[in-house]
Design a protein around this motif. Sequence first.
Motif, PDB file in Angstrom:
ATOM      1  N   ALA A  18       0.827  -1.388  -0.163  1.00  0.00           N
ATOM      2  CA  ALA A  18      -0.008   0.106  -0.007  1.00  0.00           C
ATOM      3  C   ALA A  18       1.020   1.235   0.289  1.00  0.00           C
ATOM      4  CB  ALA A  18      -0.965   0.031   1.065  1.00  0.00           C
ATOM      5  N   ALA A  19       1.952   1.434   0.628  1.00  0.00           N
ATOM      6  CA  ALA A  19       2.784   2.367   0.665  1.00  0.00           C
ATOM      7  C   ALA A  19       3.371   2.788  -0.363  1.00  0.00           C
ATOM      8  CB  ALA A  19       3.825   2.146   1.901  1.00  0.00           C
ATOM      9  N   ASP A  20       3.587   1.815  -1.294  1.00  0.00           N
ATOM     10  CA  ASP A  20       4.406   1.869  -2.836  1.00  0.00           C
ATOM     11  C   ASP A  20       3.241   2.395  -3.947  1.00  0.00           C
ATOM     12  OD1 ASP A  20       6.630   1.286  -1.583  1.00  0.00           O
ATOM     13  OD2 ASP A  20       6.692  -0.624  -2.204  1.00  0.00           O
ATOM     14  N   ARG A  21       1.871   2.177  -3.483  1.00  0.00           N
ATOM     15  CA  ARG A  21       0.970   2.221  -4.561  1.00  0.00           C
ATOM     16  C   ARG A  21       0.657   3.918  -4.737  1.00  0.00           C
ATOM     17  NH1 ARG A  21      -3.737  -1.624  -2.610  1.00  0.00           N
ATOM     18  NH2 ARG A  21      -2.244  -2.258  -1.165  1.00  0.00           N
ATOM     19  N   GLY A  22       0.930   4.868  -3.685  1.00  0.00           N
ATOM     20  CA  GLY A  22       0.607   6.255  -3.807  1.00  0.00           C
ATOM     21  C   GLY A  22      -0.033   6.807  -2.512  1.00  0.00           C
ATOM     22  N   ALA A  23      -0.610   7.696  -2.618  1.00  0.00           N
ATOM     23  CA  ALA A  23      -1.407   8.616  -1.495  1.00  0.00           C
ATOM     24  C   ALA A  23      -2.913   8.909  -1.779  1.00  0.00           C
ATOM     25  CB  ALA A  23      -0.562   9.709  -1.183  1.00  0.00           C
ATOM     26  N   THR A  24      -3.682   9.049  -1.151  1.00  0.00           N
ATOM     27  CA  THR A  24      -4.714   9.762  -1.143  1.00  0.00           C
ATOM     28  C   THR A  24      -4.867  10.812  -0.440  1.00  0.00           C
ATOM     29  OG1 THR A  24      -5.660   7.553  -1.520  1.00  0.00           O
ATOM     30  CG2 THR A  24      -7.280   9.262  -1.109  1.00  0.00           C
ATOM     31  N   ARG A  25      -5.244  12.001  -0.981  1.00  0.00           N
ATOM     32  CA  ARG A  25      -5.254  13.259  -0.485  1.00  0.00           C
ATOM     33  C   ARG A  25      -6.815  13.785  -0.191  1.00  0.00           C
ATOM     34  NH1 ARG A  25      -5.793  18.487  -0.157  1.00  0.00           N
ATOM     35  NH2 ARG A  25      -4.423  19.725   0.785  1.00  0.00           N
ATOM     36  N   ILE A  26      -7.301  14.131   0.706  1.00  0.00           N
ATOM     37  CA  ILE A  26      -8.893  14.497   0.929  1.00  0.00           C
ATOM     38  C   ILE A  26      -8.696  16.015   1.017  1.00  0.00           C
ATOM     39  CG2 ILE A  26     -10.924  14.593   2.012  1.00  0.00           C
ATOM     40  CD1 ILE A  26      -9.936  11.765   2.960  1.00  0.00           C
ATOM     41  N   ALA A  27      -9.542  16.781  -0.133  1.00  0.00           N
ATOM     42  CA  ALA A  27      -9.261  18.240   0.098  1.00  0.00           C
ATOM     43  C   ALA A  27      -9.831  18.881   1.351  1.00  0.00           C
ATOM     44  CB  ALA A  27      -9.770  18.938  -1.058  1.00  0.00           C
ATOM     45  N   ASP A  28      -9.221  20.054   1.806  1.00  0.00           N
ATOM     46  CA  ASP A  28      -9.761  20.608   3.194  1.00  0.00           C
ATOM     47  C   ASP A  28     -11.317  20.836   2.988  1.00  0.00           C
ATOM     48  OD1 ASP A  28      -7.169  20.179   3.817  1.00  0.00           O
ATOM     49  OD2 ASP A  28      -6.822  22.598   3.967  1.00  0.00           O
ATOM     50  N   ARG A  29     -11.657  21.267   2.000  1.00  0.00           N
ATOM     51  CA  ARG A  29     -12.967  21.723   1.677  1.00  0.00           C
ATOM     52  C   ARG A  29     -14.303  20.771   1.873  1.00  0.00           C
ATOM     53  NH1 ARG A  29     -11.122  22.281  -3.933  1.00  0.00           N
ATOM     54  NH2 ARG A  29     -12.352  20.855  -5.142  1.00  0.00           N
ATOM     55  N   VAL A  30     -13.551  19.561   1.528  1.00  0.00           N
ATOM     56  CA  VAL A  30     -14.393  18.408   1.547  1.00  0.00           C
ATOM     57  C   VAL A  30     -14.439  17.970   3.049  1.00  0.00           C
ATOM     58  CG1 VAL A  30     -14.497  15.815   0.869  1.00  0.00           C
ATOM     59  CG2 VAL A  30     -13.660  17.360  -0.562  1.00  0.00           C
ATOM     60  N   ILE A  31     -13.584  17.970   3.868  1.00  0.00           N
ATOM     61  CA  ILE A  31     -13.406  17.722   5.095  1.00  0.00           C
ATOM     62  C   ILE A  31     -14.353  18.654   5.632  1.00  0.00           C
ATOM     63  CG2 ILE A  31     -12.226  17.390   7.385  1.00  0.00           C
ATOM     64  CD1 ILE A  31     -10.080  16.632   5.467  1.00  0.00           C
ATOM     65  N   ALA A  32     -14.426  19.970   5.482  1.00  0.00           N
ATOM     66  CA  ALA A  32     -15.222  21.145   5.851  1.00  0.00           C
ATOM     67  C   ALA A  32     -16.738  20.982   5.559  1.00  0.00           C
ATOM     68  CB  ALA A  32     -14.746  22.394   5.484  1.00  0.00           C
ATOM     69  N   LYS A  33     -17.058  20.283   4.396  1.00  0.00           N
ATOM     70  CA  LYS A  33     -18.423  19.930   4.175  1.00  0.00           C
ATOM     71  C   LYS A  33     -19.024  18.575   5.191  1.00  0.00           C
ATOM     72  CE  LYS A  33     -18.816  21.756  -0.481  1.00  0.00           C
ATOM     73  NZ  LYS A  33     -19.303  21.410  -1.868  1.00  0.00           N
ATOM     74  N   ILE A  34     -18.025  17.841   5.322  1.00  0.00           N
ATOM     75  CA  ILE A  34     -18.297  16.741   6.026  1.00  0.00           C
ATOM     76  C   ILE A  34     -18.671  17.343   7.531  1.00  0.00           C
ATOM     77  CG2 ILE A  34     -17.611  14.680   7.464  1.00  0.00           C
ATOM     78  CD1 ILE A  34     -15.886  14.135   4.991  1.00  0.00           C
ATOM     79  N   ALA A  35     -17.856  18.105   8.101  1.00  0.00           N
ATOM     80  CA  ALA A  35     -17.853  18.711   9.504  1.00  0.00           C
ATOM     81  C   ALA A  35     -19.209  19.491   9.649  1.00  0.00           C
ATOM     82  CB  ALA A  35     -16.611  19.635   9.797  1.00  0.00           C
ATOM     83  N   ALA A  36     -19.358  20.559   8.423  1.00  0.00           N
ATOM     84  CA  ALA A  36     -20.922  21.264   8.481  1.00  0.00           C
ATOM     85  C   ALA A  36     -22.156  20.312   8.544  1.00  0.00           C
ATOM     86  CB  ALA A  36     -20.696  22.002   7.158  1.00  0.00           C
ATOM     87  N   ARG A  37     -21.859  19.405   7.836  1.00  0.00           N
ATOM     88  CA  ARG A  37     -23.067  18.540   7.619  1.00  0.00           C
ATOM     89  C   ARG A  37     -23.448  17.702   8.908  1.00  0.00           C
ATOM     90  NH1 ARG A  37     -28.110  17.730   5.779  1.00  0.00           N
ATOM     91  NH2 ARG A  37     -28.705  15.714   5.855  1.00  0.00           N
ATOM     92  N   ALA A  38     -22.142  17.144   9.541  1.00  0.00           N
ATOM     93  CA  ALA A  38     -22.241  16.471  10.978  1.00  0.00           C
ATOM     94  C   ALA A  38     -22.766  17.537  12.046  1.00  0.00           C
ATOM     95  CB  ALA A  38     -20.970  16.025  11.240  1.00  0.00           C
ATOM     96  N   ALA A  39     -22.232  18.872  11.967  1.00  0.00           N
ATOM     97  CA  ALA A  39     -22.744  19.903  12.901  1.00  0.00           C
ATOM     98  C   ALA A  39     -24.520  20.018  12.810  1.00  0.00           C
ATOM     99  CB  ALA A  39     -22.068  21.025  12.757  1.00  0.00           C
ATOM    100  N   PHE A  40     -24.838  20.031  11.648  1.00  0.00           N
ATOM    101  CA  PHE A  40     -26.345  20.402  11.352  1.00  0.00           C
ATOM    102  C   PHE A  40     -26.914  19.259  11.919  1.00  0.00           C
ATOM    103  CE2 PHE A  40     -30.229  19.816   8.785  1.00  0.00           C
ATOM    104  CZ  PHE A  40     -30.833  21.087   8.991  1.00  0.00           C
ATOM    105  N   GLU A  41     -26.530  17.885  11.732  1.00  0.00           N
ATOM    106  CA  GLU A  41     -27.148  16.570  12.360  1.00  0.00           C
ATOM    107  C   GLU A  41     -27.231  16.640  13.598  1.00  0.00           C
ATOM    108  OE1 GLU A  41     -24.999  13.602  10.326  1.00  0.00           O
ATOM    109  OE2 GLU A  41     -26.017  14.086   8.116  1.00  0.00           O
ATOM    110  N   ALA A  42     -26.286  17.179  14.407  1.00  0.00           N
ATOM    111  CA  ALA A  42     -26.293  17.171  15.741  1.00  0.00           C
ATOM    112  C   ALA A  42     -27.002  18.121  16.566  1.00  0.00           C
ATOM    113  CB  ALA A  42     -24.668  17.322  16.215  1.00  0.00           C
ATOM    114  N   LEU A  43     -27.462  19.085  15.785  1.00  0.00           N
ATOM    115  CA  LEU A  43     -28.235  19.954  16.361  1.00  0.00           C
ATOM    116  C   LEU A  43     -29.734  19.708  16.621  1.00  0.00           C
ATOM    117  CD1 LEU A  43     -27.463  23.449  14.465  1.00  0.00           C
ATOM    118  CD2 LEU A  43     -27.027  22.906  16.556  1.00  0.00           C
TER     119      LEU A  43
END
Length: 128
Positions: A18-43
């Motif tokens: 796995a270490a030789d196959r490459g890397a996966t990078r998740i954009a900050d804005r994608v994580i921000a969308k996950i966070a905003a949706r989770a916050a909405f669900e928690a309210l």
Amino acid sequence: MTTPRPQTARPAPTRVPAADRGATRIADRVIAKIAARAAFEALDPAARPPGTATAPHATVTVHHDIARVRIGLELGYPCDVAAVCAAVRRQVAERIEECTEMAVPEVDIDVERLHPVQARPTGRGRVR
């Protein structure tokens, strides 16, 4: 008319670590969308300001596999602000860790506005 070619046996693919196959990078804005949706669900619906369509918004900073999150909220008032923030903090951290396998050591919450919850008409007479 063409004649079909004889099939040649392909060698079995070699497994690449796995270490030789490459890397996966998740954009900050994608994580921000996950966070905003989770916050909405928690309210809790009682904590959401009535009549406003303002959803929580998030900003995220990622360094290696560690995400630092800041959430902006508008809440209905009166509510238990500390309990609502704790629930949002917990939900956001769990959801990001679940979806991205990143560590979330801190979730900062900015309560940007409190909206007074007005008495809603019950359909019986006048409301003061």
